[in-house]
Design a protein around this motif. Structure first.
Motif, PDB file in Angstrom:
ATOM      1  N   THR A 159       0.915  -1.359  -0.202  1.00 41.19           N
ATOM      2  CA  THR A 159      -0.019   0.080   0.001  1.00 41.19           C
ATOM      3  C   THR A 159       0.817   1.269  -0.069  1.00 41.19           C
ATOM      4  O   THR A 159       0.378   2.279  -0.429  1.00 41.19           O
ATOM      5  N   LYS A 216      -9.363   9.725   0.088  1.00 45.64           N
ATOM      6  CA  LYS A 216      -8.946   9.415  -1.253  1.00 45.64           C
ATOM      7  C   LYS A 216      -7.493   8.813  -1.228  1.00 45.64           C
ATOM      8  O   LYS A 216      -7.470   7.701  -1.845  1.00 45.64           O
ATOM      9  N   ASN A 220      -6.665   4.910  -2.434  1.00 51.13           N
ATOM     10  CA  ASN A 220      -6.001   4.592  -3.485  1.00 51.13           C
ATOM     11  C   ASN A 220      -4.953   3.591  -2.993  1.00 51.13           C
ATOM     12  O   ASN A 220      -4.403   2.802  -3.696  1.00 51.13           O
ATOM     13  N   ARG A 223      -6.749  -0.002  -2.692  1.00 54.14           N
ATOM     14  CA  ARG A 223      -6.713  -0.507  -3.815  1.00 54.14           C
ATOM     15  C   ARG A 223      -5.547  -1.066  -4.567  1.00 54.14           C
ATOM     16  O   ARG A 223      -5.896  -1.739  -5.626  1.00 54.14           O
ATOM     17  N   LYS A 224      -4.467  -1.045  -4.027  1.00 51.35           N
ATOM     18  CA  LYS A 224      -3.205  -1.561  -4.487  1.00 51.35           C
ATOM     19  C   LYS A 224      -3.304  -3.032  -4.065  1.00 51.35           C
ATOM     20  O   LYS A 224      -2.656  -4.098  -4.623  1.00 51.35           O
ATOM     21  N   GLN A 227      -8.701  -4.163  -5.889  1.00 49.31           N
ATOM     22  CA  GLN A 227      -8.992  -2.961  -6.674  1.00 49.31           C
ATOM     23  C   GLN A 227     -10.558  -2.667  -6.546  1.00 49.31           C
ATOM     24  O   GLN A 227     -11.311  -1.834  -6.718  1.00 49.31           O
TER      25      GLN A 227
END
Length: 267
Positions: A159, A216, A220, A223-224, A227
């Protein structure tokens, strides 16, 4: 009747455990809290369900914890089936700093590490040691530490999250402690587990990730790993999954660190 003790039970995941477990009258649930002053929802729940008993103590004080264990022992006649270590915190304010930002701020660094280790590691060792004899006499013989992906090396590596330094260190450290308790106590039939609850919609989580820019950034980062992640899950969903994992805990997987799915799928 199965007896459960949950620390940090005034709100969030801890209260979720108390709520879920107390639905079944065959469960005896001990909600271990710091103060009744902030326990309004818990008090209301306990007033409706007679299998909930509120125990006030200080998890940073071994003597008070011994008194709390004695209070539980009077009800259970000297035993406890499952101990859930949920109490914890992310302190202090410097949690937003990455490691390099502590250059020239040595006192802040020591506080960042020490305060988190006291709250999330040392206090939990105190809790386990105070309640250990009761767990030895229990039928289930389970000790569960509610951890976090922040304490997992691979999660942080992928992450790229470089902040919450002290919190991450303390969670990772307690994961090791939980494994070591499992190794020590296996001869007594006691099983231990470090358990990630997932990304859960609690007041504490909102305080950390509630701001739009932080939300946000976290999305992000998450989502690593996955997803499909869009938002945190509810307390009820998390607790339901966690209890399934706890119920399936055996000697074969004692000492592991897993997620609420029973594996390494963090979300």
């Amino acid at each position: 009747m199965v007896s459960w003790a949950i620390t940090g039970a005034t709100r969030g995941i801890g209260l979720g455990f108390v709520d879920n477990l107390s639905v079944d009258p065959k469960n005896q649930v001990f909600a271990i809290i710091r103060s009744r002053g902030t326990a309004g929802p818990l008090e209301e729940l306990a007033a409706k369900r007679k299998n909930i008993q509120i125990v006030v103590t200080d998890i940073s004080d071994p003597r008070k914890l011994d008194q709390a264990a004695a209070e539980v022992s009077k009800v259970t006649v000297g035993s406890l089936d499952v101990l859930i270590l949920n109490a914890g915190s992310a302190e202090p304010e410097t949690s937003t700093l990455p490691p390099s930002a502590f250059r020239g701020k040595e006192e802040a660094l020591e506080k960042e590490i020490n305060e988190n280790v006291k709250a999330n590691l040392i206090s939990n060792i105190y809790v386990i040691n105070s309640f250990l004899d009761l767990v030895r006499n229990g039928k289930e013989k389970k000790i569960v530490f509610i951890s976090s992906p922040s304490g997992d090396v691979e999660f942080n590596r992928v992450t790229g999250i470089s902040t919450v330094l002290g919190y991450s260190v303390s969670k990772a450290g307690m994961n090791i402690v939980t494994t070591k308790f499992g190794a020590e106590l296996a001869q007594d039939g006691i099983k231990t587990l470090s358990l990630s609850p997932g990304w859960v919609n609690t007041d504490a989580a909102q305080a950390v990730t509630g701001a739009p820019d932080i939300r946000k950034f976290m999305l992000n980062a998450f989502r690593k790993i996955d997803q499909s992640v869009n938002e945190p899950i509810s307390v009820d969903e998390s607790v339901t999954h966690q209890l399934q994992v706890i119920q399936s805990l055996t000697e074969a997987n004692s000492g592991k660190f897993v997620t609420h799915h029973g594996n390494v799928d963090w979300f």
